[in-house]
Design a protein around this motif. Structure first.
Motif, PDB file in Angstrom:
ATOM      1  N   TRP A  24       0.799  -0.870   0.178  1.00 41.52           N
ATOM      2  CA  TRP A  24      -0.105  -0.553  -0.014  1.00 41.52           C
ATOM      3  C   TRP A  24       1.094   1.614  -0.143  1.00 41.52           C
ATOM      4  N   PRO A  25       0.965   2.144  -0.879  1.00 39.95           N
ATOM      5  CA  PRO A  25       2.179   3.054  -0.997  1.00 39.95           C
ATOM      6  C   PRO A  25       1.004   4.299  -0.030  1.00 39.95           C
ATOM      7  N   ARG A 138       3.303   9.167  -8.183  1.00 39.45           N
ATOM      8  CA  ARG A 138       4.038   7.086  -8.162  1.00 39.45           C
ATOM      9  C   ARG A 138       4.169   6.920  -6.992  1.00 39.45           C
ATOM     10  N   ASN A 139       3.782   5.030  -7.155  1.00 41.00           N
ATOM     11  CA  ASN A 139       3.822   4.108  -6.290  1.00 41.00           C
ATOM     12  C   ASN A 139       5.866   3.769  -6.496  1.00 41.00           C
TER      13      ASN A 139
END
Ligand SMILES: *[C@@H]1O[C@H](CO)[C@@H](O)[C@H](O)[C@H]1NC(C)=O
Ligand SMILES: *[C@@H]1O[C@H](CO)[C@@H](O)[C@H](O)[C@H]1NC(C)=O
Ligand SMILES: *[C@@H]1O[C@H](CO)[C@@H](O)[C@H](O)[C@H]1NC(C)=O
Ligand SMILES: *[C@@H]1O[C@H](CO)[C@@H](O)[C@H](O)[C@H]1NC(C)=O
Ligand SMILES: *[C@@H]1O[C@H](CO)[C@@H](O)[C@H](O)[C@H]1NC(C)=O
Ligand SMILES: *[C@@H]1O[C@H](CO)[C@@H](O)[C@H](O)[C@H]1NC(C)=O
Ligand SMILES: *[C@@H]1O[C@H](CO)[C@@H](O)[C@H](O)[C@H]1NC(C)=O
Length: 377
Positions: A24-25, A138-139
């Motif tokens: 989970w980012p 971005r992740n």
């Protein structure tokens, strides 16, 4: 030779892999200096700092950066104020979202080695902060962490129309004595522009005893600032700050010549959104110092970058964190000042400056900045 049945077996391999959920980012990682002088929190989304706790002159910690209580809003907030992430592949603006390699003054697509990035600013007149989904949205993934350090990785696989892949590692570290350091190392598979920043919005009082940053003291070691047009794109000229409201070579209150800033940061805008060019190698001398007489908190910033963007937050309108009096109160104009260590803005469309921002297989990119905290009486 691989037999047919073995090939079909190989085709099954991806299906046999254990199913691992994507991390989970928005999971928070906390790092803290052993002496308690700095505690910082990060999420892997954008390698973003979400909280930064520093002790004021009374010994009470304050969270001196603005942001969200709900970090998924880093992705979903349509205002996209860019609260404290790493910004790339190219920070600030690119005229008409267009550049060429080698760089030229007025590249026209289509043309050999002319690239066009989605334009997302000033009604399509330019690209801001690396495109619609720049590195800040971005992740990134965690590579390693310790109680005092966290490292994130991002692979930019020719995203947003930039040439080649760029692999970037960002490390955030805290140390005793009030030190926070961020470094980014990036490698590219093809020739590409790279110009990064860390987009931190400071309020050194944390909304206790003052409501905005107008009375913060600011020093910028720069006698030149980049002149920009109505779309905030460089004209190519550098302005001599002597006798202008851009002169912060000796420390001044941010609002010391506020009346003269009307319109400087765009139509109807008061304050600053400009790129100052440093006078000295700022990896040994602080390029920027900022402090508040209310909290007593002071930050001195040293960097390997040649310039800094100072944006006094005219366009802010986002519910505050609870710790800052939210969510019924908003961050609004001048609630915080963004101070971004960066390269010359849009140098890829300003060949007359002779600044080389093209990296590639034979030229890695390194960004490094240290924030040193102390208190004034
Ligand atoms: C956080 O924000 C996301 C996206 O805006 C929303 O879906 C979610 O419900 C929010 N979570 C909480 C706890 O408010
Ligand atoms: C801006 O980019 C578009 C799309 O590539 C191009 O058609 C147009 O000619 C460019 N405009 C200017 C003023 O260079
Ligand atoms: C990043 O992570 C979020 C949350 O897990 C997900 O919704 C999104 O699709 C991911 N983005 C990319 C580009 O993989
Ligand atoms: C760039 O990244 C993509 C996605 O991971 C990969 O498929 C491709 O092989 C990479 N290209 C190079 C030259 O490394
Ligand atoms: C800026 O102008 C002042 C006063 O005219 C002059 O002394 C100084 O050398 C100029 N600085 C630069 C960087 O051009
Ligand atoms: C700025 O403008 C306001 C309103 O016109 C005026 O009251 C104030 O005195 C001016 N401040 C300075 C420092 O000139
Ligand atoms: C705070 O900002 C949000 C988002 O821009 C807006 O919808 C809301 O009306 C603002 N709240 C206040 C109290 O101004």
């Amino acid at each position: 030779m691989i037999s047919k049945w073995f090939k079909s077996l190989l085709a099954l391999v991806p299906l046999l892999r254990p199913v691992v959920a994507d991390p989970w980012p928005f999971d928070v990682t906390t790092i803290a200096a052993p002496d308690g002088s700095v505690t910082a929190k990060f999420v892997s989304f954008g390698a973003t700092m979400t909280e930064l706790w520093i002790k004021d002159r009374f010994g009470n910690p304050r969270d001196i950066i603005i942001g969200y209580d709900n970090n998924t809003e880093l992705l979903t907030d349509p205002a996209h104020p860019v609260f404290n992430p790493i910004v790339g592949r190219y920070a600030n603006r690119i005229k008409n979202g267009t550049f060429s390699i080698p760089i030229t003054k007025y590249p026209q697509p289509p043309g050999p080695n002319v690239y066009h990035i989605p334009t997302n600013d000033h009604d399509g007149q330019d690209t801001l902060h690396g495109g619609i989904y720049g590195w800040d949205r971005r992740n990134w993934t965690i590579v390693s962490k310790s109680p005092t350090s966290v490292t994130y990785h991002h692979l930019d696989a020719a995203d947003e129309g930039f040439p080649g892949n760029v692999s970037a590692y960002t490390t955030h570290t805290v140390e005793n004595g009030g030190v926070l350091k961020t470094t980014v190392h990036a490698t590219a598979t093809e020739l590409t522009p790279i110009m990064l920043t860390q987009h931190i919005y400071w309020n050194l009082d944390a909304f206790q005893g003052s409501e905005n940053i107008l009375n913060h003291n600011l020093r910028v070691d720069a006698s030149r600032v980049v002149e920009v047009d109505g779309d905030a794109i460089p004209t190519g000229n550098l302005i001599n700050v002597t006798d202008t409201p851009w002169d912060f070579r000796t420390p001044q209150k941010i609002d010391y010549r506020w009346n003269e800033t009307v319109g400087l940061c765009g139509g109807g805008c008061s304050g600053y959104d400009h790129c100052w060019i440093y006078d000295h190698p700022e990896d040994t001398n602080p390029g920027v110092s900022l402090w508040s007489d209310v909290s007593g908190i002071r930050v001195d910033i040293t960097t390997n970058n040649p310039a800094t963007q100072v944006y006094t937050g005219y366009w802010l309108d986002t519910p505050r964190k609870k710790v800052h009096g939210g969510p019924s109160l908003n961050y609004t104009s001048y609630s915080a000042v963004a101070i971004e260590q960066e390269g010359y803005i849009d140098a890829i469309n300003t060949p007359e400056w002779g600044v080389n921002q093209i990296y590639g297989p034979d030229r890695d990119y390194t960004w490094s900045t240290t924030y040193k905290f102390s208190t004034v009486q």
